[in-house]
Design a protein around this motif. Structure first.
Motif: not given
Ligand code: GTP
Ligand code: SPV
Ligand code: MN
Length: 602
Positions: A217-219, A257-259, A261-265, A286-288, A312-314, A440-442, A489-491, A496-498
């Motif tokens: 994967k990452k390596c 490209a989102f870092p 845990a920033c929403g790729k999946t 969903d990642d690479i 998983a969370p969220g 929390a991914a790192a 997406w996170f402003r 609160k997210f806008l």
């Molecule tokens: P990696 O697997 O670490 O590369 O993460 P990823 O970029 O695939 O992120 P993922 O889609 O798993 O989302 C990470 C977190 O961000 C989860 O807790 C989601 O619920 C949250 N998230 C994803 N998309 C959005 C969005 O559009 N808005 C908000 N506010 N949160 C989001």
């Protein structure tokens, strides 16, 4: 040397002489009791699952409700990637660049060989041949990982094309990644993730978690992959790949490209809101993404992976219904909470919070507890074939043609909902200056804004300035370069997210697709193109127009600070920082100055 056997104990031989001699070398070093060559069969999976359950590595979940699903609890000191213990071991420090930890190859091999000496004694060494990328694709790469972790084997089986098919594809060739792994005693003081790009080799010791140990994967797919991409003229990126299908059946492919845990999946499998009746999103990856220029001058992308290692969370039926359906069978959950009836739970899952749970560390947990029941970086490992919206081109050896590239960070301020770059160079600048809050991914502090160029800061296997130069150079090869965008997406306002995010991101994606196909307007700003009033379809969206304005606004003072931080990063990158990108920044600064603070949008 221990006889090589299959998972049932029958002797087997490794036909490829190079693989056989390298495995023998690794056996001599780590001195395992048993050596098992993995063939990737269903019977082998059953056998290894039994072994993992007997050893307490996997806990069976309710097999009626979640067939083939198991829970794994990692060591609490080992729950995420460890960037401070990750090294690029190139002959010179300059080749690794200012953003990577570096160790000289000789030193790293010697240091880790001491740790690996006898590391597999009393254990089984699994030999895991695997392919990153569709079988038969010219972009695909073969790796062999030897590991003492049955959890790693079962995860690699989901995440890659693993087993006999990999050795078949390799044939007699010597062109394979050599991956050595041991959990050892899972002690952070003896934890190192070392990459030797010139040797196509990875040595990982002291961890059993995700990106530290699933070496494909990452390596391989990113750190070694990016190095090979530079050398061979392609791109290895931390990007999802999706197809957008219009009601008329028109397909447009987008990479983003989102870092971590920033929403790729989430973005890769989103379901468009009601307003977008007839629109469909198909997941390629969903990642690479591995991308090369096709004969027709377009950029083509493949997903090197075969599964999803998702946060998983969220994740819920509200935020990501397709992910929820994907993890209903044959899924390994890591560090989630367990319900009394053998189901999984995490913060943000649908329904009532259970009164009582077993938390991710195996401790009793009660509703209202201040501690989280699931670890914030709890993950699921699920086969891509479970995804109801998996693209039918996800396994296509040719890949899919990319029309747009999106960069996006997690930013509470400054960065508007969406902007389009003026051209390729400006798009590379947008990617190179990407900032995001740590997650929390790192391991390390969460929520700190840092520069994370192209979402590749932890994953670029060579000097970042050279990597930017490679991106710039690609333009000469791509006759039809994808249009480039920046999103956020996170402003936030008042904590609160806008922007509602998730499926509603379709509204932004629609504008991206229409811009890429040159059929919708935009407004020019000093920073890039933004949607004019009315360009973003907001009908049926349940938020105030003030909130949309706040999410899309651009503030010159905030941008001045942003450019300062970008400048510091460019400085730190050193002499290889491309002049074209420095000039992009200066031009932007000059444009802002010439406005004397009078300009604003939104
Ligand atoms: P990696 O697997 O670490 O590369 O993460 P990823 O970029 O695939 O992120 P993922 O889609 O798993 O989302 C990470 C977190 O961000 C989860 O807790 C989601 O619920 C949250 N998230 C994803 N998309 C959005 C969005 O559009 N808005 C908000 N506010 N949160 C989001
Ligand atoms: C990431 O951190 O970007 C991930 C998870 O995708 S891991 O495989 O652990 O790197
Ligand atoms: Mn990732």
């Amino acid at each position: 040397m221990a006889q090589i056997v299959d998972s049932f104990g029958s002797p087997v031989t490794i036909k490829n002489a190079q693989v056989a001699s390298w495995v023998a070398e690794m056996v001599a070093l780590t001195k395992p009791d048993h050596v098992v060559l993995c063939d990737g069969s269903e019977a082998e999976k059953q056998r290894l699952t039994e072994i993992a359950v007997a050893a307490g590595v996997l806990i069976p979940l309710d097999q009626q409700k979640l067939p083939g699903c198991y829970l794994h609890r990692s060591n609490p000191n080992d729950v995420a990637r460890v960037e401070n213990l990750t090294f690029i071991c190139t002959p010179t420090k300059a080749e690794a660049g200012s953003t990577n930890n570096w160790m000289a190859p000789d030193e790293a091999y010697a240091k880790l060989a001491k740790l690996f000496d006898g590391a597999h004694t009393g254990r089984t060494m699994y030999v895991v041949p695997y392919v990153m990328g569709p079988i038969g694709s010219s972009l695909s790469k073969v790796g062999v990982e030897v590991t003492d972790s049955v959890y790693v084997v079962l995860n690699m089986r989901i995440m890659t094309r693993m087993g006999r098919q990999a050795l078949d594809m390799l044939g007699e060739s010597n062109d394979f990644n050599r991956g050595l792994h041991s959990v050892l005693d899972c002690n952070p003081d003896r934890r190192f993730i070392c990459h030797f790009p010139q040797d196509n080799t990875i040595w990982s010791v002291g961890s059993g978690y995700g990106g530290n140990v699933l070496l494909g994967k990452k390596c391989l797919a990113l750190r070694v992959g990016s190095y090979l991409g530079k050398k061979e003229g392609w791109l290895a990126e931390h990007m999802l790949i999706l197809g957008v299908e219009s009601p008329e059946g028109e397909m447009t492919y987008v990479a983003a490209a989102f870092p971590s845990a920033c929403g790729k999946t989430n973005f890769a499998m989103m379901i468009p809101p009601k307003r977008f009746k007839g629109w469909k999103i198909w997941t390629v990856g969903d990642d690479i993404a591995w991308m090369r220029v096709g004969d027709d001058g377009r950029l083509y992308a493949i997903n090197p992976e075969a599964g999803y290692f998702g946060v998983a969370p969220g994740t819920s039926y509200k935020s990501n219904p397709n992910a929820m359906k994907t993890v209903l069978k044959d899924t390994i959950f890591t560090n989630v909470a367990l319900t009394a009836d053998g189901d999984v739970w995490w913060e943000g899952k649908d329904g009532e919070v259970p009164d009582e749970l077993t938390d991710w560390q195996g401790r009793p947990w009660k509703k209202g507890s201040t501690e989280k029941a699931a670890h914030p970086n709890a993950r699921f490992t699920a086969p891509a074939s479970n995804n109801p919206v998996k693209s039918k081109f996800a396994d296509d050896p040719e890949g899919v043609p990319i029309s747009a590239i999106i960069f996006g960070g997690r930013r509470a301020t400054t960065i508007p909902l969406v902007m389009q770059a003026f051209n390729w160079t400006n798009g590379v600048f947008m990617g190179a200056t990407l900032g995001s809050e740590t997650t929390a991914a790192a391991t390390g502090k969460v929520g700190v804004v840092r520069r994370d160029p192209m979402a590749m800061l932890p994953f670029c296997g060579y000097d970042m300035g050279e990597y930017f130069a490679h991106w710039l150079e690609m333009q000469s090869e791509i006759a039809y370069p994808p249009k480039v965008f920046l999103v956020n997406w996170f402003r936030q306002k008042d904590g609160k997210f806008l922007w509602p995010g998730f499926g509603e991101n379709m509204r932004v994606l629609k504008w991206v697709v229409d811009r890429a196909r040159l059929r919708v307007g935009g407004q020019e700003t000093p920073f890039g193109w933004v949607p004019k009033a009315g360009d973003l379809d907001l009908s049926g969206l349940d938020i105030s127009s003030e909130q949309v304005d706040a999410a899309t606004s651009i503030d010159l003072d905030e941008w001045r600070l942003e450019l300062e931080s970008q400048g510091e990063f460019f400085e730190a990158t050193g002499p290889t920082m491309p002049r074209a990108l420095k000039l992009q920044r200066e031009l932007l600064l000059a444009r802002i100055e010439s406005m004397h603070g009078k300009w604003s949008v939104g």
